[in-house]
Design an enzyme around this catalytic site. Sequence first.
Site, PDB file in Angstrom:
ATOM      1  CB  SER A 271      -0.948  -0.037   1.206  1.00  0.00           C
ATOM      2  OG  SER A 271      -1.954   0.923   1.078  1.00  0.00           O
TER       3      SER A 271
ATOM      4  CG  ASP B 262      -6.628  -3.284  -3.384  1.00  0.00           C
ATOM      5  OD1 ASP B 262      -7.455  -2.826  -2.562  1.00  0.00           O
ATOM      6  OD2 ASP B 262      -5.463  -2.860  -3.481  1.00  0.00           O
TER       7      ASP B 262
ATOM      8  CG  HIS C  71      -5.004  -3.125   0.216  1.00  0.00           C
ATOM      9  ND1 HIS C  71      -4.600  -2.339  -0.833  1.00  0.00           N
ATOM     10  CD2 HIS C  71      -4.329  -2.668   1.311  1.00  0.00           C
ATOM     11  CE1 HIS C  71      -3.737  -1.428  -0.407  1.00  0.00           C
ATOM     12  NE2 HIS C  71      -3.543  -1.610   0.883  1.00  0.00           N
TER      13      HIS C  71
END
Length: 455
Positions: free
Chosen positions: A161, A369, A431
Amino acid sequence: MAKFLLLFVLLCAAVHFTVVVAAYGTADGSEQWGYVQVRPKAHLFWWLYRSPQRTDAGPTPWPTVLWLQGGPGASGVAIGNFEEVGPLDANLKPRKSTWLQKADLLFVDNPVGTGFSYVQDESLFVKTDLEAATDLTTLLKKLYNGNATWQKSPLFVVAESYGRKFAVTVGLAIFKAIKAGELKLKFGGVALGDSWISPEDYVFSWGPLLKDVSRLDEKSADESNNMAEKIKQLIANGKYSDATDAWSSLEGYIISKSNDVDFYNFLLDSASDPVSLASTKEAARKLVMKTYTTYLSSKASSSDGDISTLMNGPIRNKLKIIPRNVSWGEQSGLVFSYLSNDFMKPRIIEVDELLSLGVNVTVYNGQVDLICATKGTEAWVQKLKWDGLKSFNNIDRTPLYCSSSEEAEATKGFLKSYKNLHFYWILGAGHFVPVDQPCISLKMIADITNSPAAS
């Protein structure tokens, strides 16, 4: 409880540490942890695990993975370690899919103020990704320089991320420090998973993607695109803090119009507690930050209730060196706030520079995601000015499987590689790729690091 071995003399004041480096570890040497004072009154916490499969025999050296979490302000020592790839899960039970099978694991609570890392003066929080990279490079110099054992193991920076922005900035800092003779380590490359490299491309992906999967109607998708266009203009005009606020408003709008879609898996509803999105822009931001750990905790089913209880209880007791006035995660919100002016800055140029220097760059993305949607990742990759991009685009993808019996198994992903750029599409993952698809993630990290335990 493991027996503890003092590796360095730890000098403590009544409240604060005053030493530059302090480390403890298990008696058998399989774990080490400690603090590095990267600047006066600014302390990064690190934790290293040695793999039981580690071997120094043969032509291929055993790799080390430096894991960097996102947020910014999310703890790699906690989330990456106990919720994703470390040897124990949040119940302190062995994890079958731990990446420790393929590499040594180094977790750092980065930047200062994250997790167990802390500052003694609020002015010392980093305000840019580059400042965070400088601190991380300082930590690596303190850990690697003068340590021949560590220097033998190539280091791969793997980040998730927002941590991917840290990965590319520290990747360049590492390369330059090695070239200048200031850092003694073998640099294996960077891996960018579900990465916030180009915020503009991600916010433009949300409306069309959610419309295609029926979470937004055409009207709401159009408004999402309009809000994304405003974010694009703010970024172009260098108004990054305003762009961060606009991003928060867009996420709040999407959460409202999609009836609480999960930003970390668009096939799900968010598992967060109800938050009033109408109150302030900060409310939406807190919701997104909150779902980061809530989503993982729901996967882990921790008997301790939440990751904070685990870290401030059993783990703190094990580590023994956390200052009395420091609680895990206490300063993490401030980490995000101080980086708000850098949050929406793209880091595509840094990826290009790494590629041009010959550094191995791996990009991997979870199929479902949303916050760092594959659609957005593919868009920023096409903005690279790297001279190998055209050839990369023209080659076919290779399907990925978990077992050698490919005919009996469903496809787990795809891989495309050309020279030093590698792109993994991981099917069925959100994610947090190692959480949702642990088997193929383990094979992926073995390939990325060229692990001797790849088979």
